[in-house]
Enzyme design. Structure first.
Site, PDB file in Angstrom:
ATOM      1  N   LYS A 110     110.638  13.143 -88.597  1.00 41.24           N
ATOM      2  CA  LYS A 110     109.506  12.343 -88.124  1.00 41.24           C
ATOM      3  C   LYS A 110     109.693  11.786 -86.721  1.00 41.24           C
ATOM      4  O   LYS A 110     110.775  11.374 -86.347  1.00 41.24           O
ATOM      5  CB  LYS A 110     109.325  11.149 -89.053  1.00 41.24           C
ATOM      6  CG  LYS A 110     108.837  11.508 -90.431  1.00 41.24           C
ATOM      7  CD  LYS A 110     108.669  10.224 -91.174  1.00 41.24           C
ATOM      8  CE  LYS A 110     107.984  10.425 -92.504  1.00 41.24           C
ATOM      9  NZ  LYS A 110     107.872   9.131 -93.191  1.00 41.24           N
ATOM     10  N   ARG A 150     135.609   7.590 -96.787  1.00 38.12           N
ATOM     11  CA  ARG A 150     135.482   6.319 -96.047  1.00 38.12           C
ATOM     12  C   ARG A 150     136.711   5.436 -96.213  1.00 38.12           C
ATOM     13  O   ARG A 150     137.056   4.691 -95.298  1.00 38.12           O
ATOM     14  CB  ARG A 150     134.235   5.571 -96.507  1.00 38.12           C
ATOM     15  CG  ARG A 150     132.999   6.230 -95.948  1.00 38.12           C
ATOM     16  CD  ARG A 150     131.762   5.425 -96.206  1.00 38.12           C
ATOM     17  NE  ARG A 150     130.669   5.953 -95.413  1.00 38.12           N
ATOM     18  CZ  ARG A 150     129.397   5.806 -95.724  1.00 38.12           C
ATOM     19  NH1 ARG A 150     129.046   5.134 -96.797  1.00 38.12           N
ATOM     20  NH2 ARG A 150     128.463   6.318 -94.954  1.00 38.12           N
ATOM     21  N   GLY A 173     122.641  10.328 -89.845  1.00 43.09           N
ATOM     22  CA  GLY A 173     123.280  10.731 -91.105  1.00 43.09           C
ATOM     23  C   GLY A 173     123.110  12.204 -91.417  1.00 43.09           C
ATOM     24  O   GLY A 173     124.078  12.913 -91.749  1.00 43.09           O
TER      25      GLY A 173
HETATM   26  P1  ADP Z   1     119.121  12.018 -89.047  1.00 49.60           P
HETATM   27  O1  ADP Z   1     119.492  11.491 -90.401  1.00 49.60           O
HETATM   28  O2  ADP Z   1     120.211  12.867 -88.454  1.00 49.60           O
HETATM   29  O3  ADP Z   1     118.657  10.946 -88.112  1.00 49.60           O
HETATM   30  P2  ADP Z   1     116.471  12.709 -89.898  1.00 49.60           P
HETATM   31  O4  ADP Z   1     116.663  11.877 -91.128  1.00 49.60           O
HETATM   32  O5  ADP Z   1     115.539  12.212 -88.869  1.00 49.60           O
HETATM   33  O6  ADP Z   1     117.891  13.030 -89.241  1.00 49.60           O
HETATM   34  O7  ADP Z   1     115.910  14.135 -90.294  1.00 49.60           O
HETATM   35  C1  ADP Z   1     116.537  14.989 -91.205  1.00 49.60           C
HETATM   36  C2  ADP Z   1     115.529  15.680 -92.073  1.00 49.60           C
HETATM   37  O8  ADP Z   1     114.540  16.356 -91.320  1.00 49.60           O
HETATM   38  C3  ADP Z   1     116.180  16.749 -92.940  1.00 49.60           C
HETATM   39  O9  ADP Z   1     116.069  16.357 -94.295  1.00 49.60           O
HETATM   40  C4  ADP Z   1     115.394  18.013 -92.653  1.00 49.60           C
HETATM   41  O10 ADP Z   1     115.122  18.796 -93.799  1.00 49.60           O
HETATM   42  C5  ADP Z   1     114.105  17.463 -92.069  1.00 49.60           C
HETATM   43  N1  ADP Z   1     113.428  18.457 -91.234  1.00 49.60           N
HETATM   44  C6  ADP Z   1     113.905  19.074 -90.142  1.00 49.60           C
HETATM   45  N2  ADP Z   1     113.019  19.974 -89.666  1.00 49.60           N
HETATM   46  C7  ADP Z   1     111.944  19.937 -90.481  1.00 49.60           C
HETATM   47  C8  ADP Z   1     110.690  20.640 -90.521  1.00 49.60           C
HETATM   48  N3  ADP Z   1     110.388  21.591 -89.608  1.00 49.60           N
HETATM   49  N4  ADP Z   1     109.831  20.328 -91.513  1.00 49.60           N
HETATM   50  C9  ADP Z   1     110.154  19.389 -92.418  1.00 49.60           C
HETATM   51  N5  ADP Z   1     111.297  18.692 -92.443  1.00 49.60           N
HETATM   52  C10 ADP Z   1     112.197  18.954 -91.477  1.00 49.60           C
HETATM   53 MG    MG Z   2     118.280  10.893 -92.068  1.00 48.05          MG
END
Ligand code: ADP
Ligand code: MG
Length: 404
Positions: free
Chosen positions: A208, A42, A361
């Site tokens: 989620k 960063r 992230g």
């Molecule tokens: P971002 O940070 O890119 O917005 P999220 O925080 O919403 O993404 O989601 C990332 C998380 O979702 C990861 O830690 C991943 O392990 C989890 N994840 C993805 N697919 C599944 C699944 N089928 N079951 C449980 N967790 C999941």
């Molecule tokens: Mg995330």
């Protein structure tokens, strides 16, 4: 959403208050340890803006938050190690005052000559920062002639150093502009919000739905199609009546999922097959199952090969792709294939002229892990900020800057 950047203003002989994102990982949480910066990505990312300003005759007053200190007594979040690292990375001396705002800070800022760099203490050591206290914002602005924001990751938070300081600078007739990092984020993400080239396909995943209902709604409004994978897909599949075994499903979000399915008709594309296992482990035996035949004792942890094919077909010809949320539990290599294959597909599309933008992230981390960051059109550095912008919200840190 075009904002002025540092290259649109005259900075010769001026003092620039620059809100940077030096929220870097540290080697220890122990205030008595010899704490060092363990990853200077960063700090390096800010160099184009900082060097531009210095090369054009400005003096710099730099401010950032670091971690989540509760009070100024939480010395483990002091900027001292950052000052040291910045000196090394910048290749010139950095003055550091271990206070956010005080007579000593004002005196140090007043003494700056062109080419000098002053780093202030962690802005969150001052309780007025998070309250967007107008006096603190005005005091920040009083140190300088121009305000520069290069901390996109904080743009969704109306803090004094992000919001109040920019308005206070404008109130005294000075410019409030974006640094280069901020400018890139605004123009790359702005494409998806303002005037997306079509066909525009959004891809959503992650854990989620409940975190991202607003985002899905806004994408349904803007994009031609949305491909859904990851844990989020489970809740949609359950809403369609499938049995998800022991998969992560948000029961409370089922009504929302049903509503979104009804709203979107055929524009929301769900997985047809998934990779299942009894536990989240590289050693657990895994299988591919169709979504209508998921074993009751298994969990869906990645999208399956037929889904990857389907998504590939849907992506053909797209001019813009926005991706947020991994397709599976990518942290465990056995369940990272869907995410990696998608990242490969998107990298190939960029080669053929499509724009591919990654927000979030964990999504950025997954693309980095796949070694494809440089292949994408834009990988946003601001997790929460990028998602709020894609939701169609006005970010305080962006709104506060001068329009072009
Ligand atoms: P971002 O940070 O890119 O917005 P999220 O925080 O919403 O993404 O989601 C990332 C998380 O979702 C990861 O830690 C991943 O392990 C989890 N994840 C993805 N697919 C599944 C699944 N089928 N079951 C449980 N967790 C999941
Ligand atoms: Mg995330």
């Amino acid at each position: 959403m075009t904002k002025k950047t540092v290259s649109d203003i005259d900075v010769q002989g001026k003092k620039a208050f620059v809100r940077v994102d030096f929220n870097v990982p540290l080697s220890s949480k122990d205030p008595n340890a010899n704490i060092t910066v363990t990853d200077d990505t960063r700090i390096r990312a800010a160099l184009p803006t900082l060097n531009y300003l210095l090369d054009h005759g400005a003096a710099l007053i730099l401010a950032s938050h670091l971690g989540r200190p509760k009070t100024a007594e939480d010395r483990q979040f002091s900027m001292a190690p950052v000052a040291k690292k910045l000196e090394e990375v910048l290749g010139r001396p950095v003055r550091y005052v271990p206070e956010v705002m005080s007579e000593a800070v004002k005196a140090a800022a007043a003494a700056l000559q062109p080419g000098d760099v002053l780093l202030l203490e962690n802005t969150r050591f001052d309780p007025r920062e998070k309250k967007n206290d107008p006096q603190l914002g005005a005091d920040f602005a009083s140190l300088a002639d121009v305000y520069v924001d290069d901390a996109f990751g904080s743009a969704h938070r109306p803090d004094a150093s992000v919001d109040g300081a920019a308005y206070a600078m404008r109130a005294k007739g000075g410019p409030a502009v974006a640094g280069f990092l901020m400018g890139q984020e605004i123009s790359a993400l702005g494409i998806a919000v303002d005037n997306p080239p079509r066909p525009y396909v959004a891809i959503m995943g992650g854990a989620k739905i409940s975190d991202k209902i607003k985002l899905i709604e806004n994408l349904l409004d803007k994009a031609d199609k949305i491909l859904i994978g990851g844990g989020m897909a489970n809740t949609f599949l359950k809403a369609q009546g499938h049995n998800l075994g022991r998969s992560l499903v948000e029961e409370e979000a089922l009504p929302e999922a049903k509503r979104l399915l009804e709203m979107s008709a055929d524009r929301l594309i769900l997985p047809v097959d998934v990779v299942v296992a009894a536990e989240v482990s590289n050693d657990a035996p895994s299988e591919v199952e169709m979504v209508w035949a998921i074993s009751p004792d298994k969990m869906a942890l990645d999208i399956g090969p037929a889904t990857v094919e389907r998504f590939n077909a849907e992506l053909q010809g797209a001019q813009l792709v926005v991706w947020n949320g991994p397709m599976g539990v990518f942290e465990t290599p056995q369940f990272a294939n869907g995410t990696n294959q998608l990242a490969q597909m998107l990298a190939g599309m960029v080669d053929h002229g499509a724009k591919v933008i990654i927000g979030g992230g964990d999504s950025a981390a997954a693309v980095r892990k796949a070694g494809l960051t440089d292949k994408m059109t834009h990988v946003s550095t601001g997790g929460g900020a990028s998602l709020e912008l894609l939701e169609g919200r006005q970010l305080p840190g962006v709104v506060a800057l001068d329009d072009k």
